[in-house]
Design a protein around this motif. Structure first.
Motif, short mmCIF file in Angstrom:
data_model
loop_
_atom_site.label_atom_id
_atom_site.label_comp_id
_atom_site.label_asym_id
_atom_site.label_seq_id
_atom_site.Cartn_x
_atom_site.Cartn_y
_atom_site.Cartn_z
N THR A 44 0.89 -1.28 0.03
CA THR A 44 0.06 0.13 0.12
C THR A 44 0.95 1.09 -0.18
OG1 THR A 44 -1.86 -1.25 1.22
CG2 THR A 44 -1.89 1.09 1.35
N LEU A 45 1.93 1.33 0.76
CA LEU A 45 2.73 2.54 0.73
C LEU A 45 3.34 2.67 -0.64
CD1 LEU A 45 4.43 4.55 2.29
CD2 LEU A 45 6.06 2.84 2.87
N LEU A 46 4.23 1.72 -1.01
CA LEU A 46 4.67 1.73 -2.70
C LEU A 46 3.48 1.96 -3.37
CD1 LEU A 46 7.17 -1.34 -2.66
CD2 LEU A 46 7.59 1.00 -2.26
N ARG A 47 2.37 1.57 -3.52
CA ARG A 47 1.49 2.23 -4.58
C ARG A 47 1.03 3.53 -4.17
NH1 ARG A 47 -1.66 -1.13 -7.52
NH2 ARG A 47 -0.98 -3.22 -8.02
N THR A 48 0.90 3.77 -2.83
CA THR A 48 0.34 5.37 -2.77
C THR A 48 1.89 6.23 -3.23
OG1 THR A 48 -0.79 4.45 -0.84
CG2 THR A 48 -0.40 7.02 -0.95
N ILE A 49 2.94 5.97 -2.83
CA ILE A 49 3.97 6.73 -3.44
C ILE A 49 3.82 7.15 -5.08
CG2 ILE A 49 6.50 6.91 -3.85
CD1 ILE A 49 6.87 5.20 -1.02
N TYR A 53 -2.60 4.54 -5.54
CA TYR A 53 -3.65 5.07 -4.75
C TYR A 53 -3.38 6.38 -4.34
CZ TYR A 53 -3.84 -0.25 -3.89
OH TYR A 53 -3.94 -1.43 -3.82
N GLN A 54 -4.39 7.17 -4.27
CA GLN A 54 -4.56 8.58 -3.95
C GLN A 54 -4.36 8.63 -2.61
OE1 GLN A 54 -7.57 10.94 -5.93
NE2 GLN A 54 -6.61 12.78 -5.42
N LYS A 55 -3.26 9.49 -2.16
CA LYS A 55 -3.16 9.51 -0.60
C LYS A 55 -4.43 10.40 -0.02
CE LYS A 55 -0.16 13.48 -1.48
NZ LYS A 55 -0.99 14.54 -1.27
N ASP A 56 -4.55 10.19 1.12
CA ASP A 56 -5.63 11.15 2.13
C ASP A 56 -4.97 12.50 2.29
OD1 ASP A 56 -7.56 9.25 1.34
OD2 ASP A 56 -6.77 8.37 3.55
N SER A 57 -3.44 12.53 2.77
CA SER A 57 -2.71 13.52 3.43
C SER A 57 -1.34 13.39 3.22
CB SER A 57 -3.29 14.15 4.53
OG SER A 57 -3.05 13.02 5.55
N GLY A 58 -0.63 14.51 3.66
CA GLY A 58 0.75 14.18 3.43
C GLY A 58 1.34 14.54 2.15
N SER A 59 2.85 14.45 1.97
CA SER A 59 3.50 14.66 0.87
C SER A 59 4.50 13.93 0.38
CB SER A 59 4.31 16.06 1.02
OG SER A 59 5.19 15.88 2.01
N VAL A 60 4.36 13.76 -1.04
CA VAL A 60 5.53 12.85 -1.73
C VAL A 60 6.27 13.52 -2.89
CG1 VAL A 60 5.95 10.75 -3.03
CG2 VAL A 60 4.35 10.75 -1.10
N VAL A 61 7.69 13.70 -2.59
CA VAL A 61 8.49 14.48 -3.43
C VAL A 61 9.41 13.34 -3.86
CG1 VAL A 61 9.93 16.45 -3.71
CG2 VAL A 61 7.85 16.84 -2.18
N VAL A 62 9.78 13.59 -5.15
CA VAL A 62 10.60 12.60 -6.01
C VAL A 62 11.62 13.59 -6.62
CG1 VAL A 62 10.98 10.80 -7.32
CG2 VAL A 62 8.92 10.86 -6.25
N ASP A 63 12.73 13.45 -6.20
CA ASP A 63 13.82 14.35 -6.90
C ASP A 63 13.87 15.78 -6.90
OD1 ASP A 63 16.55 14.45 -7.79
OD2 ASP A 63 15.91 14.15 -9.77
#
Length: 215
Positions: A44-49, A53-63
């Protein structure tokens, strides 16, 4: 130095399962292992990254690129090896490369075909008929052919024969040697972490039980 992956306070609820307050920062040149029993939340974590899966809250930043506002640029830098095969199963290995490669700015089809040959793949074979190990090799060849910097791998060695499993772990180490790429991978095989992990997080019930360097 810009982290290749920066996750802050990530939350996602799916039915009765809650991925809760996940934060991690992965610099270039390292391998980060996620360990936990089945159902702990690793996939679930990898798919949310990946925003599958669309996250509910928080942030994901890639490079340096936000998955919220710069998803195309962020995904351009991600290579993945997932348990669920996301490519077109009715098309050949080579056709899949051309089709999906068009979505990436640095895709090199000649490099893709060379890597497939190196990994022992038949370019004319339909991907739906590939074995589990061959699907892993195909996904890795594709990720390398578009110059991915962050590799996300979901149980990449699970179910593979011992010889290819050893080769895969060796290749994962090669990927990060030049200090420009990093890997986040999930596993329930702690021997894999002993061999190649720089950082480790234990997941349980959608949370990090601990998150620290291997030492």
């Amino acid at each position: 130095m810009t982290p290749l992956l920066n996750i802050q306070h990530l939350d996602k609820t799916i039915g009765n399962f809650h991925l809760s307050d996940i934060s991690l920062c992965l610099e270039p040149g390292y391998i980060f292992g996620l360990v936990g029993r089945n159902g702990a939340g690793k996939t679930t974590l990898l798919r949310t990254i990946l925003n599958l899966y669309q996250k509910d809250s928080g942030s994901v930043v890639v490079d340096g690129f936000s998955m919220d506002t710069q998803e195309r640029e962020a995904k351009d830098r991600i290579g993945f090896v997932l348990d669920e095969f996301l490519f077109e199963k009715k098309l050949s290995v080579e056709t899949n490369g051309k089709l999906f490669g068009a979505s990436y700015s640095q895709y090199d089809h000649a490099l893709f075909t060379d890597l497939c040959k190196r990994f022992g793949l038949n370019l004319k074979q339909k991907t739906g008929r590939l074995s589990k190990g061959e699907k892993s090799r195909f996904q890795l060849a594709f990720a390398l052919s578009h110059q991915a910097k962050l590799f996300l791998m979901d149980e990449p060695a699970s179910g593979l024969d011992p010889l290819f499993r050893k080769e895969l772990l060796s290749y994962m180490q090669e990927l990060v040697e030049d200090g420009t790429r990093s890997i986040l991978f999930s596993t329930h095989l702690t021997t894999d972490l002993d061999q190649i992990g720089d950082y480790i997080a234990l997941m349980d019930r959608g949370q990090f039980f601990f998150n620290m360097d291997m030492e």
